[in-house]
Each structure stands twice: as C-alpha cells, then as structure tokens.
Design a protein around this motif. Sequence first.
Motif, PDB file in Angstrom:
ATOM      1  N   TYR A 224      40.655  -2.019  39.635  1.00 43.25           N
ATOM      2  CA  TYR A 224      40.924  -1.425  40.712  1.00 43.25           C
ATOM      3  C   TYR A 224      41.635   0.119  40.530  1.00 43.25           C
ATOM      4  CZ  TYR A 224      45.998  -2.435  40.020  1.00 43.25           C
ATOM      5  OH  TYR A 224      47.208  -2.522  39.514  1.00 43.25           O
ATOM      6  N   LEU A 225      42.304   0.368  39.490  1.00 42.29           N
ATOM      7  CA  LEU A 225      42.687   1.456  38.903  1.00 42.29           C
ATOM      8  C   LEU A 225      41.517   2.486  38.244  1.00 42.29           C
ATOM      9  CD1 LEU A 225      46.310   0.750  37.736  1.00 42.29           C
ATOM     10  CD2 LEU A 225      45.457   1.891  40.107  1.00 42.29           C
ATOM     11  N   GLY A 226      40.260   1.897  38.083  1.00 44.64           N
ATOM     12  CA  GLY A 226      39.288   2.741  37.465  1.00 44.64           C
ATOM     13  C   GLY A 226      39.448   2.592  35.898  1.00 44.64           C
ATOM     14  N   GLU A 227      40.030   1.678  35.390  1.00 43.04           N
ATOM     15  CA  GLU A 227      40.246   1.577  33.931  1.00 43.04           C
ATOM     16  C   GLU A 227      39.265   0.696  33.284  1.00 43.04           C
ATOM     17  OE1 GLU A 227      44.246   0.076  33.790  1.00 43.04           O
ATOM     18  OE2 GLU A 227      45.195   1.962  34.408  1.00 43.04           O
ATOM     19  N   ASP A 228      39.213   1.129  31.701  1.00 48.14           N
ATOM     20  CA  ASP A 228      38.387   0.119  31.045  1.00 48.14           C
ATOM     21  C   ASP A 228      39.205  -1.307  30.892  1.00 48.14           C
ATOM     22  OD1 ASP A 228      36.632   2.125  30.763  1.00 48.14           O
ATOM     23  OD2 ASP A 228      37.067   2.812  28.651  1.00 48.14           O
ATOM     24  N   VAL A 229      38.631  -2.331  30.661  1.00 41.06           N
ATOM     25  CA  VAL A 229      39.373  -3.574  30.303  1.00 41.06           C
ATOM     26  C   VAL A 229      39.059  -4.122  29.033  1.00 41.06           C
ATOM     27  CG1 VAL A 229      39.449  -5.881  31.012  1.00 41.06           C
ATOM     28  CG2 VAL A 229      38.853  -3.857  32.966  1.00 41.06           C
ATOM     29  N   TYR A 230      39.959  -4.420  28.147  1.00 40.36           N
ATOM     30  CA  TYR A 230      39.990  -5.104  26.921  1.00 40.36           C
ATOM     31  C   TYR A 230      40.053  -6.594  26.828  1.00 40.36           C
ATOM     32  CZ  TYR A 230      41.183  -6.649  22.209  1.00 40.36           C
ATOM     33  OH  TYR A 230      40.998  -7.450  20.827  1.00 40.36           O
ATOM     34  N   ASP A 231      39.119  -7.213  26.181  1.00 43.20           N
ATOM     35  CA  ASP A 231      38.865  -8.743  26.396  1.00 43.20           C
ATOM     36  C   ASP A 231      39.177  -9.100  24.891  1.00 43.20           C
ATOM     37  OD1 ASP A 231      38.340 -11.525  26.323  1.00 43.20           O
ATOM     38  OD2 ASP A 231      36.400 -10.868  26.987  1.00 43.20           O
ATOM     39  N   GLU A 232      40.382 -10.030  24.903  1.00 41.52           N
ATOM     40  CA  GLU A 232      41.022 -10.268  23.340  1.00 41.52           C
ATOM     41  C   GLU A 232      40.078 -11.384  22.856  1.00 41.52           C
ATOM     42  OE1 GLU A 232      44.421 -13.350  25.276  1.00 41.52           O
ATOM     43  OE2 GLU A 232      45.038 -11.455  24.014  1.00 41.52           O
ATOM     44  N   VAL A 233      39.306 -12.259  23.673  1.00 41.31           N
ATOM     45  CA  VAL A 233      38.655 -13.293  23.129  1.00 41.31           C
ATOM     46  C   VAL A 233      37.671 -12.952  22.169  1.00 41.31           C
ATOM     47  CG1 VAL A 233      37.166 -15.072  23.887  1.00 41.31           C
ATOM     48  CG2 VAL A 233      38.754 -14.627  25.319  1.00 41.31           C
ATOM     49  N   ASP A 234      36.917 -11.908  22.349  1.00 36.26           N
ATOM     50  CA  ASP A 234      35.858 -11.261  21.611  1.00 36.26           C
ATOM     51  C   ASP A 234      36.042 -10.096  20.968  1.00 36.26           C
ATOM     52  OD1 ASP A 234      35.121 -10.054  23.530  1.00 36.26           O
ATOM     53  OD2 ASP A 234      32.769 -10.376  23.787  1.00 36.26           O
ATOM     54  N   SER A 235      37.168  -9.373  21.297  1.00 33.26           N
ATOM     55  CA  SER A 235      37.605  -8.095  20.941  1.00 33.26           C
ATOM     56  C   SER A 235      36.864  -6.914  21.213  1.00 33.26           C
ATOM     57  CB  SER A 235      37.920  -8.036  19.423  1.00 33.26           C
ATOM     58  OG  SER A 235      38.572  -6.975  18.936  1.00 33.26           O
ATOM     59  N   SER A 236      36.484  -6.967  22.523  1.00 31.61           N
ATOM     60  CA  SER A 236      35.458  -5.994  23.120  1.00 31.61           C
ATOM     61  C   SER A 236      36.184  -5.299  24.284  1.00 31.61           C
ATOM     62  CB  SER A 236      34.075  -6.515  23.488  1.00 31.61           C
ATOM     63  OG  SER A 236      34.662  -7.635  24.685  1.00 31.61           O
ATOM     64  N   VAL A 237      35.513  -4.296  24.582  1.00 28.25           N
ATOM     65  CA  VAL A 237      36.050  -3.322  25.633  1.00 28.25           C
ATOM     66  C   VAL A 237      34.940  -3.550  26.661  1.00 28.25           C
ATOM     67  CG1 VAL A 237      35.264  -1.090  25.092  1.00 28.25           C
ATOM     68  CG2 VAL A 237      37.141  -1.326  26.733  1.00 28.25           C
ATOM     69  N   THR A 238      35.266  -3.405  28.259  1.00 27.90           N
ATOM     70  CA  THR A 238      34.336  -3.383  29.232  1.00 27.90           C
ATOM     71  C   THR A 238      34.571  -1.943  30.031  1.00 27.90           C
ATOM     72  OG1 THR A 238      34.137  -5.887  29.548  1.00 27.90           O
ATOM     73  CG2 THR A 238      33.414  -4.111  31.468  1.00 27.90           C
ATOM     74  N   ARG A 239      33.635  -1.069  29.771  1.00 27.21           N
ATOM     75  CA  ARG A 239      33.853   0.392  30.185  1.00 27.21           C
ATOM     76  C   ARG A 239      33.492   0.754  31.629  1.00 27.21           C
ATOM     77  NH1 ARG A 239      32.071   0.872  24.665  1.00 27.21           N
ATOM     78  NH2 ARG A 239      33.756   2.126  23.648  1.00 27.21           N
ATOM     79  N   THR A 240      34.067   1.607  32.456  1.00 27.82           N
ATOM     80  CA  THR A 240      33.555   1.960  33.525  1.00 27.82           C
ATOM     81  C   THR A 240      32.198   2.672  33.629  1.00 27.82           C
ATOM     82  OG1 THR A 240      34.799   4.089  33.874  1.00 27.82           O
ATOM     83  CG2 THR A 240      36.052   2.150  34.340  1.00 27.82           C
ATOM     84  N   ASP A 241      31.722   3.114  34.660  1.00 22.34           N
ATOM     85  CA  ASP A 241      30.663   3.601  34.897  1.00 22.34           C
ATOM     86  C   ASP A 241      31.014   5.192  34.310  1.00 22.34           C
ATOM     87  OD1 ASP A 241      29.017   5.423  37.287  1.00 22.34           O
ATOM     88  OD2 ASP A 241      27.806   4.490  35.839  1.00 22.34           O
ATOM     89  N   GLY A 242      31.963   5.825  35.009  1.00 24.23           N
ATOM     90  CA  GLY A 242      32.420   7.162  34.610  1.00 24.23           C
ATOM     91  C   GLY A 242      32.760   7.264  33.128  1.00 24.23           C
ATOM     92  N   LYS A 243      33.254   6.460  32.589  1.00 22.12           N
ATOM     93  CA  LYS A 243      33.447   6.413  31.148  1.00 22.12           C
ATOM     94  C   LYS A 243      32.088   6.314  30.477  1.00 22.12           C
ATOM     95  CE  LYS A 243      36.629   6.368  28.528  1.00 22.12           C
ATOM     96  NZ  LYS A 243      37.420   5.520  28.061  1.00 22.12           N
ATOM     97  N   PHE A 244      31.231   5.703  30.623  1.00 20.35           N
ATOM     98  CA  PHE A 244      29.976   5.568  30.132  1.00 20.35           C
ATOM     99  C   PHE A 244      29.295   6.985  30.118  1.00 20.35           C
ATOM    100  CE2 PHE A 244      29.790   0.919  29.936  1.00 20.35           C
ATOM    101  CZ  PHE A 244      29.430   0.742  28.502  1.00 20.35           C
ATOM    102  N   ARG A 245      29.134   7.534  31.124  1.00 13.94           N
ATOM    103  CA  ARG A 245      28.570   8.717  31.432  1.00 13.94           C
ATOM    104  C   ARG A 245      29.306   9.969  30.417  1.00 13.94           C
ATOM    105  NH1 ARG A 245      24.829   8.583  35.940  1.00 13.94           N
ATOM    106  NH2 ARG A 245      25.015   6.584  37.023  1.00 13.94           N
ATOM    107  N   LYS A 246      30.671  10.022  30.471  1.00 13.60           N
ATOM    108  CA  LYS A 246      31.281  10.716  29.770  1.00 13.60           C
ATOM    109  C   LYS A 246      30.886  10.947  28.417  1.00 13.60           C
ATOM    110  CE  LYS A 246      36.220  12.195  28.910  1.00 13.60           C
ATOM    111  NZ  LYS A 246      36.356  11.864  27.234  1.00 13.60           N
TER     112      LYS A 246
END
Length: 279
Positions: A224-246
């Motif tokens: 909801y704040l337009g942020e990437d999300v870190y997942d500690e289970v598999d140590s990965s990050v889920t990026r936003t569309d805007g971050k990918f394009r950047k």
Amino acid sequence: MPSSPKRKPEADATIDDSPPTTTKKPRLETTNSDPDPEPHTNDDALGTTAPDSQISVPQALAYWSSISPTVSGVLGGFPQVSRIDLQGSRNFLAKLRRSSPQPSPSSSKTKLARALDCGAGIGRVTTGFLSKVAETVDIVEPVKVLTDQLTPGSNGVGQIINLGLEDFPPATAVEDVGPYDLIWNQWCVGQLPDSQFIAYLRRLPALLSPGGWIVVKENLSNHYLGEDVYDEVDSSVTRTDGKFRKLFEEAGLSVVASEVQRGMPKDLFPVRTYALQKA
C-alpha cells in the motif's frame, strides 16, 4: 535459483477464474505505457533497511536445496497455477512474435533456434513451454538437486549450467554461451539485489541473436506504500512495477511489451511479464 508465486499478506483468498485464454486477448502494453506513480521513500532518511539489502544467497540456496524437486515444491505449494502460467507465457510470446518489426526470429512460424531458461529449477518452464517454441533450451540454475531432474539432449534440453545468475555468463567460457533468440527469466530475479540485477541484465544483450528478447516474468509487490517486500523464507524480494522499470532503464534496456498474467489466484501477488531489448 528459482522462486515461486507468493501469497499476499492478509489477502482475500478468492480466485480470479477468468480464463487465461479468450477470444478477446488483451493487447500487449508498449513502451509508451507509463507505470502508475509510486510514493518515493528514502530508506536512509527513514532509518530503514532497503528490502534487497537483506537478500542472502547462502540462505536462498539452502532453502531451494531443501525443497522437493517437484512442480509443487518449486511453485511454493501452488502447483495449480502451473497450467495457467504456462498458457499465459505461450500467449505472450506468440503475440510478441507477431507484433515485432524484426524479420527474424519473430516473424517466422517455425521454432526459435535456441532459448535460455534462467533460474530454471526443475525445468518446469523448459519442458512445459520453451521446448515447444525453441529447438534447444539451455538451462541456468545453481541448485544441482533441481537440475538433476533434467537430461541434456532429452526433450529439447541443451547444456545445463549450474551457476547463479550473479555469475552468469561464465567469464571463462562466454564464447560457448548463446546466441539466444529468447532469454527467459521467471520467478528468479527476486534473489538478486538491485545492483546485481542491473549488472546481470547489462550482460544479457551480448548473448542475444539479432531481434531476440530478454523476458522477465515476476511477482509484483502491491504494497500500500508502493514498497518492495522482502520474504525471509527464501530470502527474496518482490519488487513493484515501477522499481522493475527503473532497473530496466538503468540496465540500458527498453520495455517493448508488457502484460499482467491473467487467471491467477487473487490471494497471490500479481504477476507481470516484460519483454526487453537493448535501448
């Protein structure tokens, strides 16, 4: 190494049962499509840690080495999305080939000569999709227990390269890699920090055939704040569309087509596919 579909936090566990294939196909979005604006946050100013800085390759390797080398295992317990995902990928590539101005390899109705499956895991995408559209599919995957499910020379599988994307292509044997009409990255780049992801993308155009594409198909954060999300289970990050394009722009790549995967369960993060070529 692979990643997988991921459940959204506190999500409504309803299903989007719209079919992945209909007579009214959504048009591919072109480079003129601007991403939705995102709130800009300064991690240093807020005293927070950037999500991608928390990625640990040893932790990720340990996780993916421990999971079952099955479709359910590599898809995080969501094997039911495989058919929908593979059909969506076939549709995306077919539209991409029809719409491309390049005479080769895009306009031919024959198979592509060679494709590359990055972060391939057990080869779910290779056997279910890429081997049907390309004569030969090479594999890049660091977790050997996963690639042991594949046999070079069988079902269109070419060479198997047991390397992480951060080390690909191997500097000592780069002349033996490619050229590729298609480099497919799916559910894998979340385990690369931003700087490594950019560096990896910058190395790929040299491996492409004329008119070839780099494809990235990944989960999207809809925080909801337009942020990437870190997942500690598999140590990965889920990026936003805007971050990918950047990051694509910083890597010197242009988005030539993009599309959201249809038919995915609504309690999972949305999935978007990007086709990239050198800017």
